[in-house]
Scaffold this motif. Structure first.
Motif, PDB file in Angstrom:
ATOM      1  N   CYS A   1       1.126  -1.097   0.051  1.00 16.89           N
ATOM      2  CA  CYS A   1      -0.141   0.030   0.195  1.00 16.89           C
ATOM      3  C   CYS A   1       0.852   1.318   0.173  1.00 16.89           C
ATOM      4  O   CYS A   1       0.490   2.212  -0.855  1.00 16.89           O
ATOM      5  CB  CYS A   1      -0.815  -0.080   1.391  1.00 16.89           C
TER       6      CYS A   1
ATOM      7  N   LYS B   1       0.959   3.985  -2.874  1.00 15.76           N
ATOM      8  CA  LYS B   1       0.406   5.150  -2.760  1.00 15.76           C
ATOM      9  C   LYS B   1       1.695   6.260  -3.397  1.00 15.76           C
ATOM     10  O   LYS B   1       1.672   7.168  -4.072  1.00 15.76           O
ATOM     11  CB  LYS B   1       0.372   5.685  -1.259  1.00 15.76           C
TER      12      LYS B   1
ATOM     13  N   LEU C   1      -4.325   5.482   0.842  1.00 16.15           N
ATOM     14  CA  LEU C   1      -4.592   4.834  -0.510  1.00 16.15           C
ATOM     15  C   LEU C   1      -6.196   4.494  -0.554  1.00 16.15           C
ATOM     16  O   LEU C   1      -6.655   4.143   0.450  1.00 16.15           O
ATOM     17  CB  LEU C   1      -3.986   3.568  -0.475  1.00 16.15           C
TER      18      LEU C   1
END
Ligand code: C2E
Ligand code: CA
Ligand code: CA
Ligand code: CA
Length: 277
Positions: A98, A102, A141
Motif C-alpha cells: 500500500c 501510494k 490509499l
C-alpha cells in the motif's frame, strides 16, 4: 482469540522444544529477518489481453537471507503458515504494498491496482478486514487501488468469521481475486455467495494449452463460468506467444506470466509503465 504477532507460537515446554528444534530456530530466523528488513517485494503485471494496459501489479515476496541468499516464497510461505509467522509477515506485505501504491500514485504513475496475496490463516486468526481498513487509512490509499488475492482454501472451513471478512473487504471497494483456481477442493458454493471480481486460472492449465485438448476444455469451461458470473478471468504463467494467442482466442481477459514480464523490483516496474505505448 486474535493473533497479534508471532510470539505466542513460541513453545515453552522443554521436551517440545527439543523435538521442534528446527522450527524453533526458523522462527527466530523469521523474526530477525523482519527486523533486519531482509524481505522485499517484487511486482508482476497483469495485463489486459486486448489492449495491453496494465490492470494490476501483483506483489510477490522475496527473502534476501544473509547466508542462504535469495529464498523463494515457495520455500518459506508454507513454514510461515505453519508457525503462524505469516500473520506479522502478511501485515508487513500489505503495508509495504500500500505504501508503494501510494508512492506510485503521488508520482502520477498509478493507473493500476496493487494486488496482495493473503493466506487463509490471516483470515482465521486476525481481524483482517479491520487491519486492511487501518492500513488504507494510514497510507491514505483509496480502496479501489487495492486488490486482494485469496485461494479456494480460504472458504474451505465452515467459517462465518472469514466469510464476513471477505464480504466487508468487498463492500469497502477492494477488488478480490480467487487465485490458483481449479487446484483446490472447491465446492463452488462460494462463487454464488460472494460474487468475487476475478478468477485466476492456475499455470498448470495454461502450460501448453494449445497442444493439450483437456487443458483447453478446462480453460474454456472456466472462462464460461467466470463470464456467466460477471467475473474477469486471468491466465497465470503465460510463457509463450502460442499460449497467449490460444487463450486470447478462448476469450481470456487478463494475462500474467514471463511472456509479458517477470516479477520486477519497484523501480524496474516503473520503467514498464513509463514506456510510451
Ligand atoms: P502465486 O500467487 O500463484 O504467484 C505466481 C507465481 O508464479 C509466482 O511465484 C510468480 O513469480 C510465478 N510466475 C509468474 N509468471 C510465471 C511464468 O510465466 N512461469 C512460471 N514458471 N512461473 C511464473 P513466486 O513469486 O515464487 O511465488 C510463489 C507463491 O508464493 C505464490 O504463488 C504465492 O502463493 C506465494 N506468495 C508469494 N508472495 C506472497 C505473499 O506476500 N503472501 C502470501 N501469503 N503468499 C505469497
Ligand atoms: Ca497470487
Ligand atoms: Ca496463483
Ligand atoms: Ca499458482
Amino acid at each position: 482469540a486474535k493473533q497479534t504477532g508471532g510470539n505466542q507460537y513460541r513453545i515453552y515446554d522443554k521436551d517440545i522444544i527439543s523435538t521442534n528444534d528446527y522450527r524453533f530456530t526458523l522462527e527466530n530466523d523469521f523474526q530477525r529477518a523482519l527486523e533486519e528488513q531482509e524481505f522485499f517485494l517484487v511486482y508482476q503485471p497483469k495485463v489486459d489481453i486486448n489492449t495491453g494496459d496494465i490492470k494490476s501489479a501483483e506483489a510477490l515476496i522475496r527473502w534476501n537471507h544473509p547466508t542462504k541468499g535469495l529464498i523463494s516464497p515457495a520455500d518459506f510461505i508454507p513454514l510461515a503458515e505453519e508457525t503462524g509467522f505469516i500473520v506479522p509477515l502478511g501485515e508487513w506485505v500489505l503495508k509495504e504494498a500500500c505504501r508503494q501504491a501510494k508512492e506510485w500514485q503521488e508520482n502520477g504513475l498509478l493507473s493500476y491496482r496493487v494486488a496482495v496475496n493473503v493466506s487463509a490463516i490471516q483470515f482465521q486468526r486476525t481481524n483482517f478486514d479491520e487491519f486492511v481498513r487501518e492500513v488504507l487509512e494510514e497510507t491514505n490509499l483509496e480502496p479501489e487501488w487495492l486488490e486482494i488475492e485469496i485461494t479456494e482454501g480460504t472458504f474451505m472451513e465452515e467459517d462465518t468469521f472469514t466469510a464476513q471478512a471477505v464480504t466487508k473487504l468487498k463492500d469497502m471497494g477492494i477488488y478480490i481475486s480467487l487465485d490458483d483456481f481449479g487446484t483446490g477442493y472447491s465446492s463452488m458454493m462460494y462463487l454464488k455467495e460472494f460474487r468475487l471480481h476475478a478468477l485466476k486460472i492456475d499455470r498448470g492449465f495454461i502450460e501448453d494449452v494449445h497442444l493439450r485438448e483437456e487443458r483447453a476444455s478446462i480453460v474454456q469451461a472456466i472462462i464460461q463460468l467466470a463470464h456467466g458470473l460477471q467475473m474477469d478471468v486471468v491466465a497465470e504463467g503465460v510463457e509463450t506467444l502460442e499460449e497467449l494467442t490460444y487463450i486470447k482466442m478462448l476469450g481470456i481477459d487478463h494475462v500474467q506470466g514471463y511472456y509479458v514480464s517477470k516479477p520486477l523490483i519497484a523501480n524496474q516496474f516503473e520503467n514498464l509503465i513509463k514506456v510510451p505505448k
